[in-house]
Design an enzyme around this catalytic site. Structure first.
Site, PDB file in Angstrom:
ATOM      1  N   LYS A   1       0.862  -1.195   0.000  1.00  0.00           N
ATOM      2  CA  LYS A   1       0.000   0.000   0.000  1.00  0.00           C
ATOM      3  C   LYS A   1       0.886   1.228   0.000  1.00  0.00           C
ATOM      4  O   LYS A   1       2.076   1.195   0.338  1.00  0.00           O
ATOM      5  CB  LYS A   1      -0.933   0.008   1.209  1.00  0.00           C
ATOM      6  CG  LYS A   1      -0.250  -0.032   2.584  1.00  0.00           C
ATOM      7  CD  LYS A   1       0.309   1.283   3.069  1.00  0.00           C
ATOM      8  CE  LYS A   1       1.001   1.168   4.420  1.00  0.00           C
ATOM      9  NZ  LYS A   1       1.759   2.411   4.790  1.00  0.00           N
TER      10      LYS A   1
ATOM     11  N   ASP B   1      -1.448  -1.644  10.672  1.00  0.00           N
ATOM     12  CA  ASP B   1      -1.752  -1.628   9.240  1.00  0.00           C
ATOM     13  C   ASP B   1      -2.452  -2.900   8.766  1.00  0.00           C
ATOM     14  O   ASP B   1      -3.037  -2.914   7.679  1.00  0.00           O
ATOM     15  CB  ASP B   1      -0.468  -1.474   8.413  1.00  0.00           C
ATOM     16  CG  ASP B   1       0.129  -0.082   8.526  1.00  0.00           C
ATOM     17  OD1 ASP B   1      -0.511   0.794   9.124  1.00  0.00           O
ATOM     18  OD2 ASP B   1       1.244   0.118   8.004  1.00  0.00           O
TER      19      ASP B   1
END
Length: 269
Positions: A8, A133
């Protein structure tokens, strides 16, 4: 069974305040990028882990794939032993969430392969125990994240009309040090509002709080960002606390830029 955990990038990152538990409240936009590791799991007589590609540092017991397995095994004692092979391709310690992605994909793989029938919300709860995350990679869709990064709100954000350039110069940024350099504050405009502006306007208003201290410590990162702008990037920034820098370019119009041979460079068209 083989899956391909992706990375990401952070589109903006603001550190809002320090919490009583020692963590920080933040706001960021998570956006998935198709640079991937490969993760294979097969049933085995005993638990085994091996890796290839980029060397995975740290103690074996701290490996996030193994921790994900042990987390499920604790609640599902009949989960069989497995042999795990991780081919590491996503740069480590780059602000790209590669380890978190490996852990989240491990949870999903085990859920599917061994028919545990865990819901997405249950998988997110397990993922949150592995890292801030990790929950993002269960949904793996653009989102506005708050709290430590685990509170997520889906966004209708589609950047498929653009190409991405991702450059990692091999620098390791200590996240703890990076947080110590910041003075948390709530910005005048939330990233949730800023991200709705046209991409062409992001350069002036979409920021990552970590860039100032990290670029000061590692000027080459600022140079990479500027070179992207000089070669046609519409927007460029550091991801997370670094040290990967990404650029968003018009579709299929990424210039041929000469980078140091030691850099890892990814082009997503």
């Amino acid at each position: 069974m083989i899956v391909f955990p992706n990375c990401k990038i952070n589109l903006g990152l603001h550190i809002l305040r320090k919490r009583s538990d020692g963590f920080h409240d933040l706001e960021t936009i998570f956006y998935p990028i198709p640079v991937t590791d490969a993760l294979e799991v097969i049933s085995s007589q005993e638990l085994h882990f091996e890796s290839s590609g980029i060397s995975v540092p740290g103690k074996l017991a701290d490996n996030l794939c193994l921790r994900a397995y042990q987390l499920l095994r604790h609640d599902y004692p009949t989960l069989p032993s497995v042999s795990i092979h991780l081919h590491k391709h996503i740069p480590i310690g780059a602000g790209l969430g590669g380890g978190s992605s490996d852990a989240a994909f491990m949870l999903q793989l085990l859920n599917t392969k061994y028919q545990l029938n865990l819901t997405a919300s249950a998988l997110i709860a397990y993922a949150a125990q592995l890292g801030s995350d990790c929950p993002f990679f269960i949904s793996n869709e653009p989102c506005f994240a708050t709290g430590r990064g685990e509170i997520m709100e889906p966004l209708q954000l589609d950047l498929s009309a653009y190409s991405f350039l991702l450059v990692h110069p091999g620098i390791h940024v200590n996240t703890g040090w990076a947080f110590q350099q910041l003075s948390p504050q709530v910005p005048a405009r939330s990233l949730k509002e800023v991200i709705e502006l046209p991409v062409a306007e992001w350069k002036a208003v979409l920021s990552n709080d970590f860039e100032k201290p990290v670029f000061g410590q590692h000027p080459v990162l600022g140079t990479i960002k500027e070179r992207m702008y000089e070669n046609g990037a519409i927007y460029a920034a550091m991801s997370g606390s670094g040290s990967a820098v990404y650029g968003i370019f018009p579709k299929n119009k990424i210039a041929d830029i000469f980078w140091d041979a030691s850099y890892r460079v990814f082009t997503i068209r």
